[in-house]
Design an enzyme around this catalytic site. Structure first.
Site, mmCIF file in Angstrom:
data_model
loop_
_atom_site.group_PDB
_atom_site.id
_atom_site.type_symbol
_atom_site.label_atom_id
_atom_site.label_comp_id
_atom_site.label_asym_id
_atom_site.label_seq_id
_atom_site.Cartn_x
_atom_site.Cartn_y
_atom_site.Cartn_z
ATOM 1 N N SER A 190 0.827 -1.199 0.000
ATOM 2 C CA SER A 190 0.000 0.000 0.000
ATOM 3 C C SER A 190 0.865 1.254 0.000
ATOM 4 O O SER A 190 1.673 1.455 -0.912
ATOM 5 C CB SER A 190 -0.971 -0.044 1.187
ATOM 6 N N ASP B 273 -8.226 -6.082 -4.935
ATOM 7 C CA ASP B 273 -7.328 -5.179 -4.215
ATOM 8 C C ASP B 273 -7.806 -3.741 -4.374
ATOM 9 O O ASP B 273 -7.391 -3.021 -5.277
ATOM 10 C CB ASP B 273 -5.906 -5.347 -4.767
ATOM 11 N N HIS C 151 -6.736 -6.464 -0.539
ATOM 12 C CA HIS C 151 -5.647 -5.518 -0.323
ATOM 13 C C HIS C 151 -4.683 -6.063 0.724
ATOM 14 O O HIS C 151 -5.068 -6.330 1.866
ATOM 15 C CB HIS C 151 -6.217 -4.173 0.143
#
Length: 619
Positions: free
Chosen positions: A156, A311, A340
């Protein structure tokens, strides 16, 4: 095993990650030695850094370095009485524990304005943070334990800062592995299709506030910051560096964080992709996404892009665009059956919720080859690996999109059906009044981005399309694999001059059970199709989302909207039906356009206005 995402035994690899790891055991004893210090950036801002080296490492060993640049604290202090096994680095500890015994130094940095680092955050990822990456590498390669080769990885935000490092052009940077992270922050995260995703910024802003301001009360109010802190009451703020025994420097650093941006206010200023800040018109969204610096990536830097089918709201697209924009033989793409961060296996036909794929092992193989310079056998592997849901099988290719995919149109037809035959020459339409109660639910691809736990994705989807306009195919006469980016073309007449359009691809069982497959969205204002730039090579129709290309709808006129859905690999079984559902709102996740009176729509079919979905079918 069907329903298991493990690579071992798959024919998609010559050598699976499991087999590679088994053949390359840790070089050092498990464990690490750590020291921490401040590193001065070029403007003298002090950045807090943890260095992890193999336990008892011989002084003459010089090691390649893997960096994590994190806004989530490189390390927490732990309160007295905490469980003995509690990790003070819940966000990055897995990299330290995995890579250090394999002969890497792992360096974790609090990005400026966070943790124990000084400075303020003037953006959600900023050019200044990118410059900091270069400064930290300068410091690393001057250390006696460094072999002057540097890589980076992370999930991320941390993955995007790894991308930032790759764009600095620093000659010591050899390999970058961004996982589950954006390429263009604007279109991959906050404004997909030009629509503001209203749930992300305010929820994430509360997490950021809790950390940046060291507001420990918010640790527990935010469910332990989305499960990162477990149990949250044992964590006691950012850890000071070694030289700060009385924590005077830590307190001074946290005091500076009070001037950090309000993330929600910051993001809302970018009405268009090229909008500038009200107080700095030259600061556009291109400065907070790695794609804006793609031309600065040296061609010899190796990349490994990783994402999952569910995701977030564009991160799989981001991995694809990065792969295509930085086209080179040593760029690899992995698209798995994950949410994710690969917290969950998302297939409705999985045999277990926790992923079995050894992602760190696959990253180790990448770094061994491109950071250590070892022959890890990647030259014998294909560059793209992806997982087909329903079939529950890994596959491999050399390029993306798959060269063998056959674009197969299904046309909107009378009685809300889909047909493969060319539609009648006479145009007709189906009427639909926008239903602002339409929702994709709370078990979606979006929830993990806002730190909400989801165990089973889209398990509540059946029936949600009752409030939408749907078109359904006949039962399929054979199994049909769809792999790539489905594209929907809508011919729309609207009573409003703008609007939000959502399109869902669904799989309908013979018994009528409907499953979510993927989705796409577009703000009508941004319907103009342009050529994708070389640094943002999307698949399918490209919309610039720039102010100069925006155009309102004209009531009474039919407009064409081309919408690329998020990529997917899904096997529609024989006897199942394909369904397309069209909506004008997702109340849980996106702002309404227009606000107020829901528009009345006519979705045309046939003749010159043949609305359709084009599926990338694998023969």
């Amino acid at each position: 095993m069907a329903g298991d995402d493990a690579a071992q035994g798959s024919e998609a690899w010559q050598v699976s990650c499991d087999d590679y790891v088994a053949r390359h055991p840790p070089r050092y004893d498990v464990g690490f030695d750590r020291f921490s210090t401040y590193v001065a950036a070029r403007d003298d801002t002090r950045l807090a850094v943890d260095v992890h080296l193999p336990k008892g490492q011989r002084r003459q060993d010089r090691l390649p370095t893997i960096i994590n640049f994190t806004p989530y604290f490189r390390r927490f202090k732990l309160k007295d009485g905490h469980p003995p096994a509690l990790d003070p680095s819940p966000n990055t500890g897995k990299y330290r524990d995995y890579f250090v015994p394999h002969g890497y130094a792992v360096v974790v940095v609090d990005v400026r304005g966070t943790g124990a680092s000084f400075g303020t955050r003037n953006a959600f990822r900023s050019p200044v943070e990118r410059d900091d990456c270069r400064d930290v590498v300068d410091w690393i390669i001057a250390q006696p334990w460094s072999d002057e080769r540097v890589g980076a990885t992370g999930v991320s935000y941390v993955g995007a800062t790894a991308d930032f490092l790759g764009t600095t052009g620093h000659p010591a940077v050899k390999a970058v592995c961004p996982t589950f992270s954006v390429w263009d922050t604007y279109s991959d995260q906050y404004y997909p299709g030009g629509l503001y995703c209203k749930k992300l910024a305010p929820n994430y802003a509360r997490v950021v506030e809790a950390l940046d301001q060291d507001n420990r009360r918010l640790y527990t109010e935010n469910e332990g910051l989305g499960g990162m802190l477990d149990p949250p009451e044992c964590f006691d703020g950012p850890a000071p560096v070694d030289e700060d025994g009385d924590e005077r420097l830590l307190r001074a650093a946290v005091a500076q964080h009070a001037a950090n941006i309000d993330l929600e206010d910051f993001i809302r200023q970018f009405e268009f992709r090229d909008s500038g800040l009200s107080y700095d018109p030259d600061f556009t969204s291109a400065l907070i996404g790695p794609y804006g610096y793609a031309h600065d990536v040296r061609p010899e830097v190796a990349y490994f892009s990783v994402s999952g089918w569910y995701d977030g709201n564009g991160f799989a697209n981001a991995a694809v665009k990065r792969f295509r924009s930085l086209a080179r033989d040593h760029h690899y793409l992995l698209l798995g059956p994950w949410d994710h961060g690969a917290r969950r296996h998302v297939s409705p036909f999985r045999t277990r919720a926790a992923p079995s794929f050894d992602l760190l092992g696959e990253c180790l193989r990448f770094f061994d080859q491109h950071l250590k310079g070892a022959d890890a056998g990647l030259d014998a592997e294909r560059r793209v690996h992806y997982y087909t849901l329903v079939e529950e099988r890994w596959k491999a290719a050399d390029t993306w999109p798959l060269p063998g995919a056959v674009p197969t149109p299904w046309y909107f037809a009378p009685s809300r059906t889909l047909q493969t035959e060319t539609p009648a020459p006479a145009a007709a339409f189906d009427e639909y009044e926008a239903d602002y109660g339409c929702s994709s639910g709370r078990h979606t691809r979006y929830e993990r981005l806002v730190a909400h736990h989801v165990e089973n994705y889209y398990d509540d989807w059946h029936g949600k399309d009752a409030r939408m306009l749907t078109f359904t195919s006949p039962a399929l006469v054979r199994d049909t694999e769809v792999t790539g980016h489905p594209v929907v073309t809508l011919h729309v007449e609207s009573s409003a001059r703008d609007g939000s359009y959502f399109v869902y691809l669904e799989d309908v069982d013979p018994d009528g059970t409907c499953r979510y497959v993927t989705e796409g969205m577009l703000r009508a204002l941004h319907r103009k199709v342009a050529e994708a730039p070389s640094n943002d090579r999307a698949v399918g129709p490209y919309h610039s989302l720039r102010r100069e290309d925006a155009a309102f709808l004209e009531p009474g006129e039919v407009a064409e909207l081309c919408i690329a859905l998020f990529p997917i690999s899904w096997l529609f079984r024989q006897g199942h039906r394909v369904r397309v559902a069209v909506a004008a709102a997702d109340v849980e996740h996106y702002v309404r356009i227009p606000d107020g009176s829901p528009p009345r729509l006519k979705i045309y079919r046939g003749g010159a206005h043949a609305s359709r979905i084009e599926l990338p079918v694998i023969p």
